[in-house]
Scaffold this motif. Structure first.
Motif, PDB file in Angstrom:
ATOM      1  N   ILE A  16      -1.272 -55.200-110.006  1.00  0.00           N
ATOM      2  CA  ILE A  16      -1.479 -53.768-109.822  1.00  0.00           C
ATOM      3  C   ILE A  16      -1.283 -53.032-111.145  1.00  0.00           C
ATOM      4  O   ILE A  16      -0.541 -53.482-112.011  1.00  0.00           O
ATOM      5  N   PRO A  17      -1.975 -51.917-111.314  1.00  0.00           N
ATOM      6  CA  PRO A  17      -1.858 -51.148-112.556  1.00  0.00           C
ATOM      7  C   PRO A  17      -0.442 -50.612-112.766  1.00  0.00           C
ATOM      8  O   PRO A  17       0.346 -50.475-111.827  1.00  0.00           O
ATOM      9  N   VAL A  18      -0.146 -50.305-114.008  1.00  0.00           N
ATOM     10  CA  VAL A  18       1.130 -49.717-114.396  1.00  0.00           C
ATOM     11  C   VAL A  18       0.832 -48.326-114.946  1.00  0.00           C
ATOM     12  O   VAL A  18      -0.062 -48.158-115.772  1.00  0.00           O
ATOM     13  N   VAL A  19       1.577 -47.331-114.468  1.00  0.00           N
ATOM     14  CA  VAL A  19       1.407 -45.953-114.928  1.00  0.00           C
ATOM     15  C   VAL A  19       2.743 -45.404-115.407  1.00  0.00           C
ATOM     16  O   VAL A  19       3.806 -45.894-115.019  1.00  0.00           O
ATOM     17  N   SER A  20       2.691 -44.391-116.243  1.00  0.00           N
ATOM     18  CA  SER A  20       3.889 -43.665-116.647  1.00  0.00           C
ATOM     19  C   SER A  20       3.708 -42.208-116.246  1.00  0.00           C
ATOM     20  O   SER A  20       2.581 -41.726-116.124  1.00  0.00           O
ATOM     21  N   VAL A  21       4.800 -41.526-116.054  1.00  0.00           N
ATOM     22  CA  VAL A  21       4.770 -40.128-115.644  1.00  0.00           C
ATOM     23  C   VAL A  21       4.618 -39.254-116.878  1.00  0.00           C
ATOM     24  O   VAL A  21       5.318 -39.427-117.871  1.00  0.00           O
ATOM     25  N   LEU A  22       3.671 -38.349-116.798  1.00  0.00           N
ATOM     26  CA  LEU A  22       3.482 -37.334-117.826  1.00  0.00           C
ATOM     27  C   LEU A  22       3.671 -35.978-117.169  1.00  0.00           C
ATOM     28  O   LEU A  22       3.615 -35.862-115.951  1.00  0.00           O
ATOM     29  N   GLU A  23       3.850 -34.963-117.982  1.00  0.00           N
ATOM     30  CA  GLU A  23       3.926 -33.625-117.427  1.00  0.00           C
ATOM     31  C   GLU A  23       2.623 -33.307-116.712  1.00  0.00           C
ATOM     32  O   GLU A  23       1.556 -33.358-117.306  1.00  0.00           O
ATOM     33  N   GLY A  24       2.682 -33.086-115.427  1.00  0.00           N
ATOM     34  CA  GLY A  24       1.497 -32.728-114.670  1.00  0.00           C
ATOM     35  C   GLY A  24       0.650 -33.895-114.204  1.00  0.00           C
ATOM     36  O   GLY A  24      -0.465 -33.693-113.735  1.00  0.00           O
ATOM     37  N   GLY A  25       1.126 -35.118-114.342  1.00  0.00           N
ATOM     38  CA  GLY A  25       0.315 -36.238-113.866  1.00  0.00           C
ATOM     39  C   GLY A  25       0.842 -37.580-114.310  1.00  0.00           C
ATOM     40  O   GLY A  25       2.036 -37.749-114.545  1.00  0.00           O
ATOM     41  N   TYR A  26      -0.081 -38.530-114.440  1.00  0.00           N
ATOM     42  CA  TYR A  26       0.257 -39.897-114.792  1.00  0.00           C
ATOM     43  C   TYR A  26      -0.673 -40.390-115.886  1.00  0.00           C
ATOM     44  O   TYR A  26      -1.781 -39.894-116.037  1.00  0.00           O
ATOM     45  N   GLU A  27      -0.202 -41.386-116.628  1.00  0.00           N
ATOM     46  CA  GLU A  27      -1.041 -42.026-117.641  1.00  0.00           C
ATOM     47  C   GLU A  27      -1.092 -43.511-117.325  1.00  0.00           C
ATOM     48  O   GLU A  27      -0.068 -44.144-117.072  1.00  0.00           O
ATOM     49  N   LEU A  28      -2.296 -44.059-117.352  1.00  0.00           N
ATOM     50  CA  LEU A  28      -2.497 -45.478-117.083  1.00  0.00           C
ATOM     51  C   LEU A  28      -2.059 -46.279-118.309  1.00  0.00           C
ATOM     52  O   LEU A  28      -2.523 -46.043-119.408  1.00  0.00           O
ATOM     53  N   GLY A  31      -4.172 -51.875-116.507  1.00  0.00           N
ATOM     54  CA  GLY A  31      -4.975 -51.962-115.290  1.00  0.00           C
ATOM     55  C   GLY A  31      -6.250 -51.146-115.287  1.00  0.00           C
ATOM     56  O   GLY A  31      -6.781 -50.835-114.228  1.00  0.00           O
ATOM     57  N   PHE A  32      -6.780 -50.827-116.459  1.00  0.00           N
ATOM     58  CA  PHE A  32      -7.991 -50.011-116.526  1.00  0.00           C
ATOM     59  C   PHE A  32      -9.143 -50.669-115.766  1.00  0.00           C
ATOM     60  O   PHE A  32      -9.863 -50.015-115.020  1.00  0.00           O
ATOM     61  N   ARG A  33      -9.314 -51.962-115.939  1.00  0.00           N
ATOM     62  CA  ARG A  33     -10.425 -52.644-115.273  1.00  0.00           C
ATOM     63  C   ARG A  33     -10.224 -52.679-113.753  1.00  0.00           C
ATOM     64  O   ARG A  33     -11.191 -52.559-113.001  1.00  0.00           O
ATOM     65  N   ARG A  34      -9.006 -52.854-113.310  1.00  0.00           N
ATOM     66  CA  ARG A  34      -8.748 -52.837-111.865  1.00  0.00           C
ATOM     67  C   ARG A  34      -9.040 -51.450-111.302  1.00  0.00           C
ATOM     68  O   ARG A  34      -9.663 -51.313-110.248  1.00  0.00           O
ATOM     69  N   LEU A  35      -8.593 -50.413-112.008  1.00  0.00           N
ATOM     70  CA  LEU A  35      -8.867 -49.047-111.572  1.00  0.00           C
ATOM     71  C   LEU A  35     -10.372 -48.784-111.545  1.00  0.00           C
ATOM     72  O   LEU A  35     -10.891 -48.203-110.580  1.00  0.00           O
ATOM     73  N   THR A  36     -11.074 -49.238-112.565  1.00  0.00           N
ATOM     74  CA  THR A  36     -12.526 -49.081-112.615  1.00  0.00           C
ATOM     75  C   THR A  36     -13.189 -49.801-111.442  1.00  0.00           C
ATOM     76  O   THR A  36     -14.105 -49.262-110.808  1.00  0.00           O
ATOM     77  N   ALA A  37     -12.721 -51.005-111.130  1.00  0.00           N
ATOM     78  CA  ALA A  37     -13.285 -51.762-110.006  1.00  0.00           C
ATOM     79  C   ALA A  37     -13.075 -51.008-108.694  1.00  0.00           C
ATOM     80  O   ALA A  37     -13.979 -50.944-107.855  1.00  0.00           O
ATOM     81  N   TYR A  38     -11.896 -50.424-108.504  1.00  0.00           N
ATOM     82  CA  TYR A  38     -11.640 -49.632-107.291  1.00  0.00           C
ATOM     83  C   TYR A  38     -12.606 -48.455-107.200  1.00  0.00           C
ATOM     84  O   TYR A  38     -13.171 -48.171-106.144  1.00  0.00           O
ATOM     85  N   ARG A  39     -12.789 -47.755-108.322  1.00  0.00           N
ATOM     86  CA  ARG A  39     -13.690 -46.595-108.316  1.00  0.00           C
ATOM     87  C   ARG A  39     -15.125 -47.018-107.999  1.00  0.00           C
ATOM     88  O   ARG A  39     -15.823 -46.330-107.255  1.00  0.00           O
ATOM     89  N   GLU A  40     -15.543 -48.135-108.573  1.00  0.00           N
ATOM     90  CA  GLU A  40     -16.894 -48.625-108.308  1.00  0.00           C
ATOM     91  C   GLU A  40     -17.051 -49.027-106.843  1.00  0.00           C
ATOM     92  O   GLU A  40     -18.085 -48.753-106.223  1.00  0.00           O
ATOM     93  N   LEU A  41     -16.027 -49.678-106.287  1.00  0.00           N
ATOM     94  CA  LEU A  41     -16.086 -50.077-104.878  1.00  0.00           C
ATOM     95  C   LEU A  41     -16.146 -48.853-103.968  1.00  0.00           C
ATOM     96  O   LEU A  41     -16.891 -48.838-102.988  1.00  0.00           O
ATOM     97  N   LEU A  42     -15.377 -47.827-104.291  1.00  0.00           N
ATOM     98  CA  LEU A  42     -15.417 -46.599-103.498  1.00  0.00           C
ATOM     99  C   LEU A  42     -16.808 -45.975-103.571  1.00  0.00           C
ATOM    100  O   LEU A  42     -17.369 -45.579-102.549  1.00  0.00           O
ATOM    101  N   SER A  43     -17.370 -45.927-104.781  1.00  0.00           N
ATOM    102  CA  SER A  43     -18.698 -45.350-104.957  1.00  0.00           C
ATOM    103  C   SER A  43     -19.768 -46.161-104.218  1.00  0.00           C
ATOM    104  O   SER A  43     -20.654 -45.593-103.584  1.00  0.00           O
ATOM    105  N   GLU A  44     -19.668 -47.487-104.293  1.00  0.00           N
ATOM    106  CA  GLU A  44     -20.674 -48.358-103.671  1.00  0.00           C
ATOM    107  C   GLU A  44     -20.583 -48.392-102.152  1.00  0.00           C
ATOM    108  O   GLU A  44     -21.606 -48.446-101.474  1.00  0.00           O
TER     109      GLU A  44
END
Length: 171
Positions: A16-28, A31-44
């Motif tokens: 699973i991807p690893v993120v850190s907390v930033l002010e106002g959100g998160y930074e990856l 796991g960029f490729r895993r996140l990209t694969a999830y986005r592509e699967l959602l789109s498809e």
């Protein structure tokens, strides 16, 4: 369907991807490729199970250089990471350190475990990415030999980068 998307659709993420907390959100962090694969699967598929991806939260106080080194080490063992992606990572790290656009020092730090030739190729791709900027889409698809040849041609003819950008923008 690509290998990552196929694997995720069948079994879920193996890591699973690893993120850190930033002010106002998160930074990856990983796991960029895993996140990209999830986005592509959602789109498809439109399947909402791909709308969210589980992630690990990086502990506060982790040093930026350690996080980047971990990401580099994870990706160097992969055979399919492109020189453009490695260059983008070095440029991103340099930007975070305030050395905007110049990733040469970052290459030496982040890719210290890579061979001298590989680091040279990454620096050439930094030159290519800087020259073509946001006009270049899908830089990760550029083979090593093509990227190196383009940089050589741009070195030989300073007008070449502008000509390439014009062609890229004409489509």
């Amino acid at each position: 369907m690509s290998g990552a998307r196929n694997s995720i659709s069948r079994y879920g993420p193996s890591k699973i991807p690893v993120v850190s907390v930033l002010e106002g959100g998160y930074e990856l962090i990983q796991g960029f490729r895993r996140l990209t694969a999830y986005r592509e699967l959602l789109s498809e598929t439109g399947d909402e199970k791909y709308a969210r991806i589980p992630a690990t939260l990086q502990a506060k106080g982790a040093q930026l250089d350690q996080l980047y080194r971990r990401m580099v080490d994870e990706n160097l063992v992969r055979r399919d990471i492109s020189f453009a992606e490695m260059a983008q990572l070095a440029m991103s790290y340099a930007d975070r350190l305030g050395n905007e656009g110049d990733g040469a020092d970052a290459v030496e730090l982040l890719f210290a475990s890579a061979g001298r030739q590989k680091r040279s190729y990454i620096r050439h791709f930094i030159t290519l990415l800087n020259a073509l900027g946001h006009d270049l889409k899908f830089a990760e698809a550029i083979p090593r030999a093509t990227g190196l040849a383009l940089v050589k041609q741009m070195d030989d003819d300073p007008r070449m980068a502008g000509q390439i950008r014009a062609v890229l923008n004409s489509r």
